[in-house]
Design a protein around this motif. Structure first.
Motif, PDB file in Angstrom:
ATOM      1  N   ASN A   1       0.825  -1.227   0.000  1.00 25.62           N
ATOM      2  CA  ASN A   1       0.000   0.000   0.000  1.00 25.62           C
ATOM      3  C   ASN A   1       0.851   1.266   0.000  1.00 25.62           C
ATOM      4  O   ASN A   1       0.368   2.368   0.214  1.00 25.62           O
ATOM      5  CB  ASN A   1      -0.970   0.021   1.193  1.00 25.62           C
ATOM      6  CG  ASN A   1      -0.258   0.258   2.541  1.00 25.62           C
ATOM      7  OD1 ASN A   1       0.914   0.670   2.584  1.00 25.62           O
ATOM      8  ND2 ASN A   1      -0.946  -0.037   3.627  1.00 25.62           N
ATOM      9  N   GLY A   2       2.145   1.111  -0.233  1.00 25.76           N
ATOM     10  CA  GLY A   2       3.010   2.284  -0.379  1.00 25.76           C
ATOM     11  C   GLY A   2       3.627   2.764   0.911  1.00 25.76           C
ATOM     12  O   GLY A   2       4.304   3.793   0.940  1.00 25.76           O
ATOM     13  N   SER A   3       3.453   1.995   1.996  1.00 28.24           N
ATOM     14  CA  SER A   3       4.020   2.428   3.280  1.00 28.24           C
ATOM     15  C   SER A   3       5.467   1.982   3.458  1.00 28.24           C
ATOM     16  O   SER A   3       6.071   2.231   4.507  1.00 28.24           O
ATOM     17  CB  SER A   3       3.189   1.861   4.449  1.00 28.24           C
ATOM     18  OG  SER A   3       1.849   2.270   4.333  1.00 28.24           O
ATOM     19  N   VAL A   4       5.985   1.309   2.445  1.00 28.90           N
ATOM     20  CA  VAL A   4       7.394   0.907   2.496  1.00 28.90           C
ATOM     21  C   VAL A   4       8.072   1.502   1.265  1.00 28.90           C
ATOM     22  O   VAL A   4       8.144   0.867   0.207  1.00 28.90           O
ATOM     23  CB  VAL A   4       7.555  -0.629   2.493  1.00 28.90           C
ATOM     24  CG1 VAL A   4       9.044  -1.001   2.540  1.00 28.90           C
ATOM     25  CG2 VAL A   4       6.809  -1.248   3.671  1.00 28.90           C
ATOM     26  N   PRO A   5       8.543   2.746   1.348  1.00 28.41           N
ATOM     27  CA  PRO A   5       9.171   3.355   0.166  1.00 28.41           C
ATOM     28  C   PRO A   5      10.388   2.553  -0.282  1.00 28.41           C
ATOM     29  O   PRO A   5      11.162   2.057   0.543  1.00 28.41           O
ATOM     30  CB  PRO A   5       9.609   4.742   0.659  1.00 28.41           C
ATOM     31  CG  PRO A   5       8.812   4.991   1.896  1.00 28.41           C
ATOM     32  CD  PRO A   5       8.577   3.645   2.509  1.00 28.41           C
ATOM     33  N   VAL A   6      10.530   2.430  -1.614  1.00 30.22           N
ATOM     34  CA  VAL A   6      11.608   1.619  -2.208  1.00 30.22           C
ATOM     35  C   VAL A   6      12.482   2.518  -3.068  1.00 30.22           C
ATOM     36  O   VAL A   6      11.967   3.376  -3.808  1.00 30.22           O
ATOM     37  CB  VAL A   6      11.019   0.499  -3.086  1.00 30.22           C
ATOM     38  CG1 VAL A   6      12.130  -0.306  -3.757  1.00 30.22           C
ATOM     39  CG2 VAL A   6      10.130  -0.433  -2.249  1.00 30.22           C
ATOM     40  N   ALA A   7      13.803   2.331  -2.959  1.00 36.84           N
ATOM     41  CA  ALA A   7      14.729   3.003  -3.880  1.00 36.84           C
ATOM     42  C   ALA A   7      15.412   1.932  -4.701  1.00 36.84           C
ATOM     43  O   ALA A   7      15.863   0.911  -4.165  1.00 36.84           O
ATOM     44  CB  ALA A   7      15.769   3.827  -3.106  1.00 36.84           C
ATOM     45  N   VAL A   8      15.460   2.118  -6.036  1.00 38.63           N
ATOM     46  CA  VAL A   8      16.147   1.191  -6.940  1.00 38.63           C
ATOM     47  C   VAL A   8      17.324   1.945  -7.547  1.00 38.63           C
ATOM     48  O   VAL A   8      17.131   2.970  -8.213  1.00 38.63           O
ATOM     49  CB  VAL A   8      15.205   0.682  -8.051  1.00 38.63           C
ATOM     50  CG1 VAL A   8      15.972  -0.208  -9.034  1.00 38.63           C
ATOM     51  CG2 VAL A   8      14.035  -0.089  -7.445  1.00 38.63           C
ATOM     52  N   TYR A   9      18.536   1.448  -7.282  1.00 37.27           N
ATOM     53  CA  TYR A   9      19.765   2.133  -7.711  1.00 37.27           C
ATOM     54  C   TYR A   9      20.274   1.483  -8.993  1.00 37.27           C
ATOM     55  O   TYR A   9      20.713   0.339  -8.983  1.00 37.27           O
ATOM     56  CB  TYR A   9      20.829   2.058  -6.624  1.00 37.27           C
ATOM     57  CG  TYR A   9      20.358   2.620  -5.299  1.00 37.27           C
ATOM     58  CD1 TYR A   9      19.568   1.855  -4.445  1.00 37.27           C
ATOM     59  CD2 TYR A   9      20.667   3.924  -4.922  1.00 37.27           C
ATOM     60  CE1 TYR A   9      19.106   2.363  -3.241  1.00 37.27           C
ATOM     61  CE2 TYR A   9      20.213   4.449  -3.706  1.00 37.27           C
ATOM     62  CZ  TYR A   9      19.436   3.659  -2.881  1.00 37.27           C
ATOM     63  OH  TYR A   9      18.976   4.169  -1.684  1.00 37.27           O
ATOM     64  N   GLY A  10      20.174   2.222 -10.114  1.00 40.90           N
ATOM     65  CA  GLY A  10      20.539   1.683 -11.424  1.00 40.90           C
ATOM     66  C   GLY A  10      19.272   1.523 -12.241  1.00 40.90           C
ATOM     67  O   GLY A  10      18.427   0.685 -11.915  1.00 40.90           O
ATOM     68  N   LEU A  11      19.118   2.343 -13.281  1.00 40.77           N
ATOM     69  CA  LEU A  11      17.910   2.284 -14.127  1.00 40.77           C
ATOM     70  C   LEU A  11      18.306   1.910 -15.545  1.00 40.77           C
ATOM     71  O   LEU A  11      17.897   2.553 -16.523  1.00 40.77           O
ATOM     72  CB  LEU A  11      17.182   3.641 -14.095  1.00 40.77           C
ATOM     73  CG  LEU A  11      16.609   4.046 -12.731  1.00 40.77           C
ATOM     74  CD1 LEU A  11      15.969   5.433 -12.812  1.00 40.77           C
ATOM     75  CD2 LEU A  11      15.585   3.018 -12.230  1.00 40.77           C
ATOM     76  N   GLY A  12      19.086   0.837 -15.676  1.00 43.89           N
ATOM     77  CA  GLY A  12      19.522   0.393 -16.998  1.00 43.89           C
ATOM     78  C   GLY A  12      18.597  -0.650 -17.570  1.00 43.89           C
ATOM     79  O   GLY A  12      17.408  -0.714 -17.236  1.00 43.89           O
ATOM     80  N   LYS A  13      19.181  -1.548 -18.400  1.00 41.59           N
ATOM     81  CA  LYS A  13      18.376  -2.548 -19.115  1.00 41.59           C
ATOM     82  C   LYS A  13      17.608  -3.436 -18.150  1.00 41.59           C
ATOM     83  O   LYS A  13      16.536  -3.924 -18.440  1.00 41.59           O
ATOM     84  CB  LYS A  13      19.281  -3.395 -20.010  1.00 41.59           C
ATOM     85  CG  LYS A  13      19.948  -2.639 -21.132  1.00 41.59           C
ATOM     86  CD  LYS A  13      20.734  -3.541 -22.052  1.00 41.59           C
ATOM     87  CE  LYS A  13      21.852  -4.241 -21.325  1.00 41.59           C
ATOM     88  NZ  LYS A  13      22.847  -3.307 -20.773  1.00 41.59           N
TER      89      LYS A  13
END
Ligand SMILES: NC(=O)c1ccc[n+]([C@@H]2O[C@H](COP(=O)([O-])OP(=O)(O)OC[C@H]3O[C@@H](n4cnc5c(N)ncnc54)[C@H](O)[C@@H]3O)[C@@H](O)[C@H]2O)c1
Ligand SMILES: CC(=O)N[C@@H]1[C@@H](OP(=O)(O)OP(=O)(O)OC[C@H]2O[C@@H](n3ccc(=O)[nH]c3=O)[C@H](O)[C@@H]2O)O[C@H](CO)[C@@H](O)[C@@H]1O
Length: 496
Positions: free
Chosen positions: A24-36
């Motif tokens: 439900n969006g209460s666990v913010p996520v960061a993804v490092y690297g936006l490649g293939k």
């Protein structure tokens, strides 16, 4: 005012509440690297959680994502998913990794892990990301590494580095390794659950927290293994298996002339039993996965791995071996009148001063990636032997790799060539007007050409697949149409 968020690591083990918070969006996520791989992964995380910040050091990548556009081509469904997730505010991108880390409670790392010139693992991008993550890490956070890593890295590098740089107690945050089991061209399908998701934590709580995340995201099973090192080894072993088996196929291909057979016919027929999975021979092994993963294992153990080393050596030599095959064919050519071109000139008997056209510079068809691409070694070897090298590829510019560039459309009006090598069969090569080109020696590195109705002299790496098994009774192997180019993007041994 930052929104209340939920930690997935440590604290009361209320799994239903954690699943609700994650989705439900209460666990913010960061993804490092936006490649293939990173962009499809971030988009699937956004689809499943609704609160993803993608981090990339390339401002152009960040700008395109925030504009709702995917910069990664050839991925079915990705354009629409990125546009949808960004427009709904579930995915955004930034170059500010530290800021993203300060808001996130789950940190997913999927930046390149390559090798140095000395074939040692190069974890510099991982270490750069760890600086960002550490600056925003909080107790209860979960750090997930998806980049392929040398076994032992999460335990010995990532977890202690984060503790030291963040000032947090070791064991107050989770670290898990969850390898990316996908390939360019099928990323969304794979990430959503084409294969079981392997998960391993540096401690039991890390493993369980990561397993919960992927159980929510993936439609397939989650394989929670004993620890992070086991999970790291799973991924590296998969790559080593592939590299060694490609090397075996490449050495078997070398027997074609002595045995007078199509090695590919023999491979396809042998692979009809489940205990045999011979791979596909070719002019080399490229990409930033398979050529590198063996070195991630070799660097971590003193155990004898001569087969792994030999496999790497065989595959690394394939571009030069392919050029040697062409040189031998050129030396043999000129005996047949039809070899003479319209001016009665014989093709050059060796590569010295020969003009050679190389088809296909990406490491495999349809993927705009040239790391360790076999064509690079082919061009180098041709030039070392005195050839004038031209290149043709619709996805990248051969001039960037030392060849003079020519488009398929200009072949008829362009220069004549003594020889050609097909390295990577791009779909566009189906338009090559072979019958309209001056006779030349053609080395088909992937056995995808059918030039019997032309005056070209074709030499096939591994012997032509024209050799076909005749099945007297029982199921007939599916006919593989060798008249067109464009075998599957991922070469499995049966050519499916
Ligand atoms: N490509 C594949 O088929 C594949 C498959 C499985 C696993 N993997 C693993 O995933 C990793 C990433 O692969 P990829 O194909 O996405 O690579 P890629 O080269 O396509 O993309 C890497 C992205 O990371 C960004 N980047 C580099 N340093 C960064 C940093 N410090 N912080 C943030 N972003 C940074 C780059 O700008 C780039 O956009 C690979 O190294 C491999 O370990 C790749
Ligand atoms: C999750 C992950 O990391 N996924 C990787 C990704 O790997 P990848 O994108 O790097 O592509 P690969 O298909 O491995 O090809 C690499 C090079 O090897 C040549 N090759 C290949 C097979 C063969 O029989 N003969 C060959 O000569 C080919 O031309 C190319 O140059 O997807 C593969 C599944 O497709 C996975 O297995 C592999 O782990």
């Amino acid at each position: 005012m930052s929104r209340a968020t939920t930690a997935l690591y440590g604290g009361p083990d209320d799994e239903p509440a954690r699943r609700r918070a994650l989705t439900n969006g209460s666990v913010p996520v960061a993804v490092y690297g936006l490649g293939k791989m990173g962009l499809p992964l971030a988009a699937v995380f956004a689809e499943g959680t609704g609160a993803v910040t993608g981090v990339d050091i390339d401002p152009a990548v960040v700008e395109s994502v925030n504009g709702g556009r995917s910069h990664v081509g050839g991925e079915p469904g990705l354009d629409d998913l990125v546009a949808e997730q960004v427009s709904r505010g579930r995915l955004r991108a930034t170059t500010d990794g530290a800021a993203a880390a300060s808001e996130a409670r789950v940190h997913v790392i999927i930046v390149p892990t390559l090798i140095t010139d000395d074939d040692e693992p190069d974890l510099s991008t991982i270490e750069a990301v760890l600086e960002d993550v550490a600056s925003g890490l909080e107790p209860g956070d979960l750090v997930i590494a998806e980049s392929t890593l040398p076994p032992g890295t999460c335990r010995d590098v990532i977890a202690p580095h984060l503790a030291e740089r963040s000032g947090l107690e070791s064991g107050s945050f989770g670290v898990a390794f969850c390898p990316e089991r996908t390939a360019s061209g099928t990323a969304l399908r794979d990430i959503r659950g084409q294969y079981p998701k392997v998960v391993g934590g540096v401690d039991e709580a890390s493993g369980r927290a990561a397993a919960l995340v992927y159980d929510e995201l993936s439609a397939n099973a989650v394989h929670l293994v004993s620890d992070a090192t086991t999970a790291e080894a799973v991924k590296v072993f998969e790559g080593v298996y592939r590299d060694v088996n490609i090397a075996l196929a490449n050495q078997l291909a070398g027997t074609a002339d002595d045995l007078g057979i199509s090695v590919r016919e023999a491979i396809e027929t042998a692979n009809h039993i489940p205990m045999c999975h011979l791979h596909d021979p070719g002019p080399g092994v490229g990409g930033h996965c398979i050529p590198y993963y063996p070195h991630f294992l070799l660097a971590q153990t003193e155990a004898p791995l001569s087969m792994v080393e030999l496999g790497r050596e065989v595959n690394r030599e394939m571009p030069a071996r392919t050029v040697s095959m062409l040189e031998a064919a050129l030396n043999d050519s000129g005996t047949d009148e039809s070899e003479r071109d319209s001016h009665g000139e014989e093709p050059a008997g060796s590569l010295e001063d020969a003009t050679v056209l190389v088809f296909g510079f990406t490491y495999r068809p349809g993927v705009e990636e040239t790391r360790a691409s076999p064509a690079i070694g082919v061009v180098e070897s041709l030039r070392e032997r005195g050839a004038e090298v031209w290149g043709c590829d619709p996805l990248v510019n051969p001039a960037d790799f030392g060849a003079r560039s020519i488009d398929v459309e200009d072949l008829v009006s362009g220069p004549t060539f003594d020889a050609a090598i097909l390295v990577t069969p791009q779909d566009a090569f189906e338009r090559i007007p072979w019958a309209d080109l001056e006779p030349m020696v053609v080395l088909d590195g992937r056995d995808v050409l059918s030039l019997s109705n032309t005056d070209h002299r074709v030499v096939t790496l591994g012997g032509a697949r024209d050799g076909r098994p005749t099945v007297i009774d029982g199921d007939v192997p599916t006919e593989t149409d060798t008249s067109t180019i464009g075998r599957p993007a991922t070469f499995d041994a049966t050519g499916r």
